[in-house]
Scaffold this motif. Structure first.
Motif, PDB file in Angstrom:
ATOM      1  N   TYR A 189      58.192   5.458 -18.260  1.00  0.00           N
ATOM      2  CA  TYR A 189      56.738   5.970 -18.688  1.00  0.00           C
ATOM      3  C   TYR A 189      56.140   4.970 -19.626  1.00  0.00           C
ATOM      4  O   TYR A 189      54.956   4.513 -19.725  1.00  0.00           O
ATOM      5  CB  TYR A 189      56.979   7.425 -19.520  1.00  0.00           C
ATOM      6  N   LEU A 190      56.901   4.425 -20.656  1.00  0.00           N
ATOM      7  CA  LEU A 190      56.563   3.374 -21.354  1.00  0.00           C
ATOM      8  C   LEU A 190      56.083   2.250 -20.899  1.00  0.00           C
ATOM      9  O   LEU A 190      55.070   1.680 -21.276  1.00  0.00           O
ATOM     10  CB  LEU A 190      57.813   3.167 -22.631  1.00  0.00           C
ATOM     11  N   VAL A 191      56.708   1.843 -19.794  1.00  0.00           N
ATOM     12  CA  VAL A 191      56.763   0.485 -19.179  1.00  0.00           C
ATOM     13  C   VAL A 191      55.147   0.597 -18.564  1.00  0.00           C
ATOM     14  O   VAL A 191      54.372  -0.283 -18.440  1.00  0.00           O
ATOM     15  CB  VAL A 191      57.673   0.314 -17.989  1.00  0.00           C
ATOM     16  N   ARG A 192      54.939   1.901 -17.858  1.00  0.00           N
ATOM     17  CA  ARG A 192      53.847   2.004 -17.029  1.00  0.00           C
ATOM     18  C   ARG A 192      52.391   2.178 -18.116  1.00  0.00           C
ATOM     19  O   ARG A 192      51.432   1.806 -17.961  1.00  0.00           O
ATOM     20  CB  ARG A 192      53.943   3.318 -16.307  1.00  0.00           C
ATOM     21  N   ALA A 193      52.950   2.731 -19.136  1.00  0.00           N
ATOM     22  CA  ALA A 193      51.923   2.680 -20.344  1.00  0.00           C
ATOM     23  C   ALA A 193      51.562   1.258 -20.925  1.00  0.00           C
ATOM     24  O   ALA A 193      50.469   0.894 -21.147  1.00  0.00           O
ATOM     25  CB  ALA A 193      52.351   3.710 -21.758  1.00  0.00           C
ATOM     26  N   PHE A 194      52.441   0.518 -20.841  1.00  0.00           N
ATOM     27  CA  PHE A 194      52.127  -0.924 -21.319  1.00  0.00           C
ATOM     28  C   PHE A 194      51.499  -1.411 -20.336  1.00  0.00           C
ATOM     29  O   PHE A 194      51.114  -2.808 -20.645  1.00  0.00           O
ATOM     30  CB  PHE A 194      53.598  -1.363 -21.775  1.00  0.00           C
ATOM     31  N   GLY A 195      51.422  -1.178 -19.093  1.00  0.00           N
ATOM     32  CA  GLY A 195      50.527  -2.003 -18.053  1.00  0.00           C
ATOM     33  C   GLY A 195      49.215  -1.778 -18.612  1.00  0.00           C
ATOM     34  O   GLY A 195      48.438  -2.779 -18.129  1.00  0.00           O
ATOM     35  N   ARG A 196      48.828  -0.551 -19.028  1.00  0.00           N
ATOM     36  CA  ARG A 196      47.428  -0.380 -19.329  1.00  0.00           C
ATOM     37  C   ARG A 196      47.157  -1.276 -20.728  1.00  0.00           C
ATOM     38  O   ARG A 196      46.151  -1.828 -21.012  1.00  0.00           O
ATOM     39  CB  ARG A 196      47.012   1.246 -19.387  1.00  0.00           C
TER      40      ARG A 196
ATOM     41  N   LEU B 163      44.283  -3.915 -22.400  1.00  0.00           N
ATOM     42  CA  LEU B 163      43.560  -3.834 -23.401  1.00  0.00           C
ATOM     43  C   LEU B 163      43.833  -4.691 -24.461  1.00  0.00           C
ATOM     44  O   LEU B 163      42.960  -5.292 -25.238  1.00  0.00           O
ATOM     45  CB  LEU B 163      43.628  -2.273 -23.681  1.00  0.00           C
ATOM     46  N   ASP B 164      44.792  -5.086 -24.761  1.00  0.00           N
ATOM     47  CA  ASP B 164      45.329  -5.761 -25.926  1.00  0.00           C
ATOM     48  C   ASP B 164      46.883  -6.634 -25.406  1.00  0.00           C
ATOM     49  O   ASP B 164      47.795  -6.014 -25.730  1.00  0.00           O
ATOM     50  CB  ASP B 164      45.576  -4.983 -27.182  1.00  0.00           C
ATOM     51  N   PRO B 165      46.498  -7.651 -24.819  1.00  0.00           N
ATOM     52  CA  PRO B 165      47.813  -8.471 -24.359  1.00  0.00           C
ATOM     53  C   PRO B 165      48.865  -9.209 -25.388  1.00  0.00           C
ATOM     54  O   PRO B 165      49.734  -9.425 -25.208  1.00  0.00           O
ATOM     55  CB  PRO B 165      47.117  -9.838 -23.692  1.00  0.00           C
ATOM     56  N   GLY B 166      48.440  -8.872 -26.756  1.00  0.00           N
ATOM     57  CA  GLY B 166      49.405  -9.184 -28.016  1.00  0.00           C
ATOM     58  C   GLY B 166      50.383  -8.283 -28.116  1.00  0.00           C
ATOM     59  O   GLY B 166      51.568  -8.516 -28.735  1.00  0.00           O
ATOM     60  N   ILE B 167      50.268  -7.016 -27.766  1.00  0.00           N
ATOM     61  CA  ILE B 167      51.188  -5.887 -28.185  1.00  0.00           C
ATOM     62  C   ILE B 167      52.385  -5.769 -27.215  1.00  0.00           C
ATOM     63  O   ILE B 167      52.531  -6.142 -26.322  1.00  0.00           O
ATOM     64  CB  ILE B 167      50.351  -4.513 -28.172  1.00  0.00           C
ATOM     65  N   GLN B 168      53.574  -5.888 -28.133  1.00  0.00           N
ATOM     66  CA  GLN B 168      54.833  -6.054 -27.238  1.00  0.00           C
ATOM     67  C   GLN B 168      55.624  -4.591 -27.384  1.00  0.00           C
ATOM     68  O   GLN B 168      55.417  -3.744 -28.416  1.00  0.00           O
ATOM     69  CB  GLN B 168      55.569  -7.053 -28.069  1.00  0.00           C
ATOM     70  N   LEU B 169      56.562  -4.590 -26.489  1.00  0.00           N
ATOM     71  CA  LEU B 169      57.441  -3.428 -26.334  1.00  0.00           C
ATOM     72  C   LEU B 169      58.970  -3.896 -26.126  1.00  0.00           C
ATOM     73  O   LEU B 169      59.034  -4.827 -25.377  1.00  0.00           O
ATOM     74  CB  LEU B 169      56.939  -2.632 -24.842  1.00  0.00           C
ATOM     75  N   LEU B 170      59.751  -3.398 -26.950  1.00  0.00           N
ATOM     76  CA  LEU B 170      61.010  -3.702 -26.753  1.00  0.00           C
ATOM     77  C   LEU B 170      61.817  -2.423 -26.590  1.00  0.00           C
ATOM     78  O   LEU B 170      61.738  -1.423 -27.202  1.00  0.00           O
ATOM     79  CB  LEU B 170      61.497  -4.310 -28.237  1.00  0.00           C
ATOM     80  N   ILE B 171      62.687  -2.579 -25.444  1.00  0.00           N
ATOM     81  CA  ILE B 171      63.498  -1.449 -24.963  1.00  0.00           C
ATOM     82  C   ILE B 171      64.981  -1.696 -25.422  1.00  0.00           C
ATOM     83  O   ILE B 171      65.495  -2.908 -24.831  1.00  0.00           O
ATOM     84  CB  ILE B 171      63.324  -0.952 -23.640  1.00  0.00           C
ATOM     85  N   VAL B 172      65.774  -1.159 -25.999  1.00  0.00           N
ATOM     86  CA  VAL B 172      67.251  -1.449 -26.418  1.00  0.00           C
ATOM     87  C   VAL B 172      67.923  -0.205 -25.940  1.00  0.00           C
ATOM     88  O   VAL B 172      67.949   0.888 -26.331  1.00  0.00           O
ATOM     89  CB  VAL B 172      67.493  -1.786 -27.737  1.00  0.00           C
TER      90      VAL B 172
END
Length: 406
Positions: A234-241, A245-254
């Motif tokens: 779900y988060l990975v798909r949200a980060f596609g959007r 919109l804002d290519p600077g925002i990062q997601l870290l999954i641990v």
């Protein structure tokens, strides 16, 4: 009071996993009780037969190596549950006790708990971390009528013989009482370890500086299991959007779990999504300290709304807003206090737009952090919830187990 504490997947801060049992057990020892924890050793390596006994801050921990991981087949996992059930029952029967406490999952831990309590003629207290068999039935994971019947019988055994049941959420407590009306039940959710998650700002600065992909960019984190219930894609798909919109925002999954590979394959399409293998609990504070926002997700199944995920309370302890994609009691808390966001369970495009906006909103982030801190201190501090837990054990020790029929 001498307490035998049965938890199949006990962890201390040097391990990857929740430390609720460690924190409760060590506080019991500090209050003058003696505690023997019976658990498994699931760390990688050759299997040595026999028990290993260690000391965790005064808690005597009895370990037996029973291999287990989320990639195992359903049958192999059931075998691990059954093996520990027998081993724990034998071990618990040999230990002196004034009270026996068992915490699920799996539900099979109730069997050695009940048997040891009966043998020692002492009270039994049972803790419900996940509502079985109701949740796996709703998920479609428990289809066999015989298996359903057996799981229901185990739940009835636990509730019928418990002097009191501890439930980790209001929904779990309601499920216990719905199955067995009149069962004494107390809600004690997971807790915020405020001291553990108070980190040196310099350590956070170094963490960000060491990872060139991060720097001073906004960071959303997910820390925990990648299992069938979590739906982390779900988060990975949200980060596609979000990347649009804002290519600077990062997601870290641990984390870790059976959906690690499928989530990693999906994440490979987005350079803003980073995945790390699970880390010891002691390493999470600096990660959350570097985060702009944390997250907790589940699949869109109503029964999963009653969870009490450690990651939710870790975020509060770190004074970080948390975004969730489910309703229920945690969603109500966030809506009431402003400590985070409640996202649509299935619309990842909309979720991405909402997250992108809030991850850059400094005023909202400041207010949400303050609200998260207040929740941690006023409603979910470990010390406060431990007092409630000790009261349950003292109350149970002062009366005989419930022995109603059926």
């Amino acid at each position: 009071m001498r307490i035998v504490y049965i938890h199949q997947y006990y962890c201390n801060p040097g391990m990857a996993g929740g430390i609720r049992s460690y924190e409760q057990a060590r506080r019991l020892v500090a209050r003058g009780h003696s505690v023997d924890v019976i658990t498994t050793d699931i760390t990688p390596g050759a299997r040595d037969m026999g028990w290993k006994v260690t000391d965790d801050d005064g808690v005597t921990v009895h370990w037996f190596r029973v291999p287990y991981n989320n990639n195992m087949s359903y049958a192999r996992r059931l075998r691990a549950f059954a093996e520990f059930m027998i081993l724990a029952g034998t071990r618990a029967a040999r230990l002196k006790a004034d009270l026996v406490f068992a915490t699920s999952t799996p539900l099979t831990v109730a069997v050695p708990g009940v048997l040891a309590a009966k043998l020692r003629r002492v009270p039994f207290v049972f803790e419900v971390r996940d509502l079985w068999p109701e949740v796996p039935i709703e998920m479609g994971a428990l289809r066999n009528p015989v298996a359903r019947g057996l799981a229901g019988a185990l739940a009835n055994l636990a509730y019928r013989n418990a002097a009191e049941v501890v439930a980790l959420s209001p929904g779990m407590a309601a499920g216990v009482v719905a199955r067995r009306p009149g069962t004494p039940t107390t809600v004690i959710p997971n807790a915020a370890d405020i001291d553990l998650f108070t980190v040196d700002p310099e350590a956070v600065r170094r963490f960000r500086a060491e990872h060139r992909w991060l720097g001073d960019r906004p960071l959303m984190v997910y820390t925990g299991a990648l299992g069938a219930v979590n739906g982390v894609e779900y988060l990975v798909r949200a980060f596609g959007r979000i990347r649009e919109l804002d290519p600077g925002i990062q997601l870290l999954i641990v984390g870790h779990g059976r959906e690690w590979e499928s989530t990693k394959a999906l994440a490979a399409e987005n350079p803003n999504v980073h995945m790390w293998e699970k880390v010891p609990k002691s390493e999470l504070p600096v990660i959350l300290g570097a985060a702009t926002m944390s997250s907790s997700t589940v699949r869109p199944i109503r029964g999963l709304w009653d969870n009490s995920a450690n990651k939710f309370f870790d975020a509060l302890a770190a004074s970080r807003p948390i975004a969730i994609n489910y309703g229920g009691w945690q969603a109500d808390l966030l809506t009431e206090t402003g400590a985070g966001l409640v996202l649509d369970p299935e619309d990842t495009e909309q979720a991405g737009e909402i997250l992108a906006r809030h991850l850059r909103d400094d005023l909202w982030l400041h207010r949400a952090r303050e609200a998260a801190h207040r929740l941690a201190v006023e409603r979910f501090s470990r010390d406060m919830l431990f007092d409630r837990f000790e009261e349950v054990l003292d109350r149970a020790a002062g009366r005989s187990p419930v022995r109603s029929g059926g």
